[in-house]
Design an enzyme around this catalytic site. Sequence first.
Site, PDB file in Angstrom:
ATOM      1  N   ASP A   1       0.874  -1.111   0.314  1.00 65.13           N
ATOM      2  CA  ASP A   1      -0.427  -0.169  -0.032  1.00 65.13           C
ATOM      3  C   ASP A   1       0.638   1.371   0.208  1.00 65.13           C
ATOM      4  O   ASP A   1       1.885   1.226   0.621  1.00 65.13           O
ATOM      5  CB  ASP A   1      -0.963   0.494   1.148  1.00 65.13           C
ATOM      6  CG  ASP A   1      -1.858   1.051   1.388  1.00 65.13           C
ATOM      7  OD1 ASP A   1      -2.844   0.991   0.513  1.00 65.13           O
ATOM      8  OD2 ASP A   1      -1.758   1.758   1.646  1.00 65.13           O
TER       9      ASP A   1
ATOM     10  N   GLU B   1       1.687  -0.611  -4.845  1.00 67.12           N
ATOM     11  CA  GLU B   1       0.662   0.570  -5.300  1.00 67.12           C
ATOM     12  C   GLU B   1       1.377   1.981  -5.718  1.00 67.12           C
ATOM     13  O   GLU B   1       1.876   2.438  -4.184  1.00 67.12           O
ATOM     14  CB  GLU B   1      -0.820   0.702  -4.173  1.00 67.12           C
ATOM     15  CG  GLU B   1      -1.549   1.692  -4.814  1.00 67.12           C
ATOM     16  CD  GLU B   1      -1.535   2.474  -3.558  1.00 67.12           C
ATOM     17  OE1 GLU B   1      -3.080   3.112  -3.930  1.00 67.12           O
ATOM     18  OE2 GLU B   1      -1.552   2.550  -2.257  1.00 67.12           O
TER      19      GLU B   1
HETATM   20  C1  GLC Z   1      -4.297   2.697  -0.164  1.00 65.46           C
HETATM   21  C2  GLC Z   1      -5.123   2.049  -0.014  1.00 65.46           C
HETATM   22  C3  GLC Z   1      -6.681   2.709  -0.141  1.00 65.46           C
HETATM   23  C4  GLC Z   1      -6.206   3.731   1.427  1.00 65.46           C
HETATM   24  C5  GLC Z   1      -4.831   4.136   1.202  1.00 65.46           C
HETATM   25  C6  GLC Z   1      -4.311   4.977   2.611  1.00 65.46           C
HETATM   26  O1  GLC Z   1      -3.826   4.026  -1.447  1.00 65.46           O
HETATM   27  O2  GLC Z   1      -5.148   1.725  -1.642  1.00 65.46           O
HETATM   28  O3  GLC Z   1      -7.786   2.465   0.036  1.00 65.46           O
HETATM   29  O4  GLC Z   1      -6.598   5.029   1.691  1.00 65.46           O
HETATM   30  O5  GLC Z   1      -3.931   3.638   0.983  1.00 65.46           O
HETATM   31  O6  GLC Z   1      -3.894   3.734   3.259  1.00 65.46           O
END
Ligand code: GLC
Length: 559
Positions: free
Chosen positions: A213, A287
Amino acid sequence: MYLKNGQASLWWQEAAIYQIYPRSFQDLNGDGEGDLPGVISRLSYLKELGVDAIWLSPFYTSPNKDGGYDVSNPRDVDPRFGDMSDAVSLIEEAHKVGLRVIVDIVPNHFSTEHIWFKAALDSEPGSKERARFHFFDGRGEDGAIPPNNWCSIFGGPAWSRVTDSDGQPGQWYLHLFDSTQADLNWTNEEVHKDFEETLRFWLDKGVDGFRIDVAHGLVKDEILQDHRDPEGLTRALRLDVSDMPREQRESLLSDVPFFDRDGVHEIYRNWRKIFDSYPGDRMSVAEAWVHPSSRATLYVRPDELHQIFNFDFLIAEWDAKFLANAVEKTLQEVAAVSAPPTWVLSNHDSPRLVSRMGGGELGEKKARAIALLTHALPGGVYVFQGEELGLPDAPLSDADRQDPVFFRTKGVDKGRDGARVPLPWNSEQNNFGFTSGKPWLPIPANWIDKSVEAQKMLNEENRLSFLRLYQKSLQLRKLFADSNFNWLIRSNEVIGFSRGSEYAIYSNTSGEELQVSLPETFDSFEVMICSAPQEQLGRSGEGTLQLPPHSTTWVKRLK
Ligand code: GLC
């Protein structure tokens, strides 16, 4: 493609990976929220769908202020989802049916309910407890001005002030997201150690990989300096840029003091050593929204992570030129580091595909067509739960909303709940087989036709339901996994490419029926699958192919 020492590709390189948002997948204990036993009960559904792996959004202990991305104990299971034995059973049962398991890891922040943050609150400024986060004194005479002017990506300021034990206002801590998600300080060795322990904890339990994440966020620069345009930057990061000149957007995104700093790669080089020390091809996917997108390849250098989500299709238009450019750019970029590309059409943070394509019948048509195009591309493909059912965003009343984005923007941004509504499994009213209780977000009454049960019944050769279309394409794509990709046509309305010497894929993004000539070797061919109902499905043709409006067709060469 991606041959490693002459061996066939590794499992994740061409995998279809299904994202489960556990809270909305299947509830078995009747509390209205999905759980891990619920996921176990649906493994056969996922197997039948034809995916190779599942990625579970967080199921760890969490006060759930941001859908579990506010983790208070990353090495335990939140009671709402079950317990550790359920997590272990899920991994084992998935493996038994041949599905790999990827779990989320959230290294940018901890929940303010984590013991570390509580200890930080109980400790003095300058203490080692506070040094695990970004605590600073405020500016101004009484320290009432935050240490810098950064904004939270969810809206509002990126700093909150704590109250000291004597009741007086104290220091400020950084949170790029909700105020309950305190950013961790990755210059602190303890933070590194703790995450390495978490990785090993889940690797020991048998997980096959991690989705990382906010992977680009861990290292921050210039933390005590104001940004020249903090609000513009936040808008640019949230893609809320319709009225922002392109140049301004480019310039803001190309230098974000808290994202994509060079120092982040050292962390992943260390993590890679841990993954490689385990048997069985463990993998990781980042991500990381980076700018320019060519910087994404830095995360997947051979000694770093395995995959990075390519978000080009998450914001793609149904437009032949746009899509061809996105595909070409991606393939070229990843070729430079010999990493496989990935494709993402939707996830729990974005509007649902059908809605993004404009909604209604036309939106569905385009969504089916772009999905079929995506499933034919080389590399890995991610499918967000419910995408295979063609679900649109669910209309919700503001009273139902739970996303912190909605609250922090004071309702200006409705947030992401519309894409997180529980799945309709069958036609039972109100709860659609998702739960025996009350779903945590209401499932629209007209989703009966979209339920898994309804879509399985619609099984005529010429009229594939969304679910049948996904099942079929996810099975058929295995035929050309690892095969070469070559362009056949890139016009304003049509994209065509071949996979190996036997398969050709064409998308028509226009509203008119069009005809294309196939390469000579395809003189005689058979239509394998088409996103639009069409008469020649399964029939053979000669030399030319009719492309229905807004459609994708796969053909196979005969002899
Ligand atoms: C990422 C997750 C999202 C979350 C954010 C903060 O982008 O996919 O759902 O709100 O991180 O953790």
